[in-house]
Design an enzyme around this catalytic site. Structure first.
Site, short mmCIF file in Angstrom:
data_model
loop_
_atom_site.label_atom_id
_atom_site.label_comp_id
_atom_site.label_asym_id
_atom_site.label_seq_id
_atom_site.Cartn_x
_atom_site.Cartn_y
_atom_site.Cartn_z
N GLU A 232 0.71 -1.35 -0.66
CA GLU A 232 0.08 -0.56 -0.32
C GLU A 232 0.95 1.41 -0.46
O GLU A 232 1.82 0.99 0.56
CB GLU A 232 -1.00 -0.07 1.66
CG GLU A 232 -1.69 1.10 1.52
CD GLU A 232 -2.10 1.49 3.06
OE1 GLU A 232 -3.27 0.13 3.24
OE2 GLU A 232 -1.54 2.31 3.93
N THR B 184 -4.08 5.15 -0.87
CA THR B 184 -5.24 5.90 0.13
C THR B 184 -5.44 6.71 -0.45
O THR B 184 -5.22 6.94 -1.45
CB THR B 184 -4.20 5.64 0.90
OG1 THR B 184 -3.44 7.15 1.09
CG2 THR B 184 -3.82 4.18 2.19
N GLY C 26 -13.08 6.38 5.69
CA GLY C 26 -12.43 6.87 6.03
C GLY C 26 -12.22 6.82 7.51
O GLY C 26 -12.98 6.86 8.46
#
Ligand code: FAD
Length: 317
Positions: A19, A50, A126
C-alpha cells in the site's frame, strides 16, 4: 484483473503486495514511484493507494478574521493509480472513502476509475477529520462502509443513483477493512464483528486487516470469521516497526497491542537504525509463520520508505 482472481490463480502460493500513500501536496510523484521500484522484484500483482479526506485549516487574514478552508493534504489518488499501472504494469487498488463525499461525487469518481480500467476498490468509511476527532458524513454521503459497498454493487449491476434506465455495469472487486484487535469505536469485539459480517453480506469480496504485530491476533480473527461463515480471503496487513517512537505512536493511532518481546528488543536498541533492524527480523519471523498458516497475500504498508519491506521480502520469498 481482480484481487480475488490473482489469489485464485496463485493456488495457495503467497503473493506480495503493498500500500502506498500519496505524497504531501506539491511533492514530486516520481520520488514515491522510484521508492517502490525495487519492490517490483517481488512482482506485486496489485498496489493499493490510500485516499485522504479534507482537513479544515484556519486561514488567518490580515484584517484579523479567520477563514476555515477544507484542504486535502494528500490529493492525487486517482492520478497515482494511472501512473502505477502505466509504469509498473500492476493493478492499482484505489481506496474509496465515504468521508467528505456525497453519493453523487462517489458515483462520478467510480466512473473515473472504471474508465481507467481499474477493477478493484478498497471500500472504507475513512478516518475522522483530525480537528473533529469523530467521524461525520458529508450531507448526502455515506456514514458506513457497508452503505458505500451497496452503491458499488449497484453500479456493478448497472444501477445508477438517479437514472431510471439500466446503465452499462461496472465490474469492481470490493475489498474492505477488518480489525483483528477491534475497531476503536466499537464497544466490543462481537459488535464490531457483526458489522464486518454485514460488509461481507453487502458484497465485499475480500478483507484486508489493520496492521498487527502479534500473529495470534490474526489467527484468532480468521478463525472467528470462518466460524461465522465468512469465507472470503483475509489478507494480513503488515508494517515493520521502524523507530522507537513507533512503540507508542502505532498503538495510539491504530489501536493495537505491541508484543512484549518486540517492545523489549526495541527498547534495548541504542539507535533507530538498530530498531529498524529489529523490525525487519520481527517482520521476517511474522511472515514465515503467516505463510505456514496459509495466508493468500503478504500486504505491506510502506508509509513512504520501503527499504525494510524489501529486506523482509528478500528474507521470506
Ligand atoms: P466501517 O466498517 O464503516 O466501521 C466503522 C465503525 O462503525 C466501526 O466501529 C464499526 O463497528 C461501526 N459500524 C459499522 N457499520 C455500522 C452500522 N451499520 N451501524 C453502527 N455502527 C457501525 N482511512 C482513510 O481515510 N483512507 C484510507 O485510504 C484508508 N485505508 C485503510 C486501509 C486499511 C486496510 C484499513 C484497515 C484502514 C484504512 N483506513 C483508511 C482507516 C479507516 O478508514 C478507519 O479505520 C475508519 O475509522 C473505519 O473504516 P471502516 O471502513 O472499517 O468503517
Amino acid at each position: 484483473t481482480k484481487v480475488t482472481e490473482y489469489i485464485q490463480q496463485a493456488a495457495g502460493k503467497p503473493l506480495f503486495s503493498i500500500e502506498i500513500i500519496p505524497p504531501l501536496k506539491g511533492q514530486n510523484i516520481n520520488q514515491l514511484l522510484d521508492s517502490i521500484d525495487p519492490l517490483m522484484e517481488f512482482k506485486p500483482p496489485f498496489v493499493d493507494v490510500t485516499y485522504h479526506r479534507e482537513e479544515l485549516i484556519d486561514k488567518h487574514n490580515s484584517d484579523g478574521s479567520v477563514l476555515r478552508i477544507p484542504i486535502r493534504k494528500r490529493p492525487g489518488t486517482v492520478g497515482i493509480c494511472a501512473r502505477l499501472m502505466e509504469r509498473f504494469r500492476v493493478d492499482a487498488v484505489p481506496h474509496v472513502i465515504c468521508g467528505g463525499f456525497t453519493r453523487e461525487e462517489t458515483e462520478d469518481m467510480l466512473f473515473d476509475l472504471h474508465y481507467l480500467g481499474i477493477d478493484n476498490v478498497l471500500v472504507l468509511r475513512g478516518d475522522p477529520e483530525k480537528s473533529a476527532g469523530v467521524f461525520t458524513a458529508k450531507k448526502g454521503g455515506h456514514a458506513y462502509a457497508s452503505d458505500l459497498i451497496r452503491q458499488v454493487c449497484g453500479m456493478n449491476q448497472g444501477v445508477l443513483l438517479h437514472e431510471e434506465t439500466q446503465a452499462s455495469p461496472t465490474n469492481f472487486c470490493i475489498g474492505v477493512a477488518g480489525y483483528p484487535e477491534k475497531h476503536f469505536e466499537a464497544t466490543d469485539y462481537d459488535t464490531d464483528f457483526g458489522y464486518l459480517k454485514k460488509k461481507v453480506e453487502a458484497g465485499a469480496d475480500y478483507i484486508v486487516t489493520q496492521m498487527f504485530f502479534d500473529n495470534q491476533r490474526y489467527f484468532k480473527f480468521v478463525e472467528r470469521c470462518r466460524a461465522e461463515g465468512i469465507t472470503v480471503p483475509i489478507i494480513p496487513g503488515l508494517k515493520p516497526l521502524a523507530t522507537k517512537k513507533q512503540l507508542t505512536v502505532l498503538p495510539r493511532i491504530f489501536h493495537l497491542d505491541m508484543p512484549e518481546d518486540l517492545v523489549r528488543a526495541a527498547e534495548q536498541c541504542e539507535t533507530d537504525q538498530q530498531v529498524r533492524q529489529v523490525g525487519v527480523e520481527w517482520g521476517i519471523q511474522q511472515c514465515r509463520e503467516l505463510i505456514e498458516y496459509g495466508i493468500p497475500v503478504l500486504h505491506f504498508y510502506t508509509m513512504g520508505k520501503s527499504d525494510n519491506v524489501l529486506q523482509i521480502a528478500r528474507g521470506v520469498f
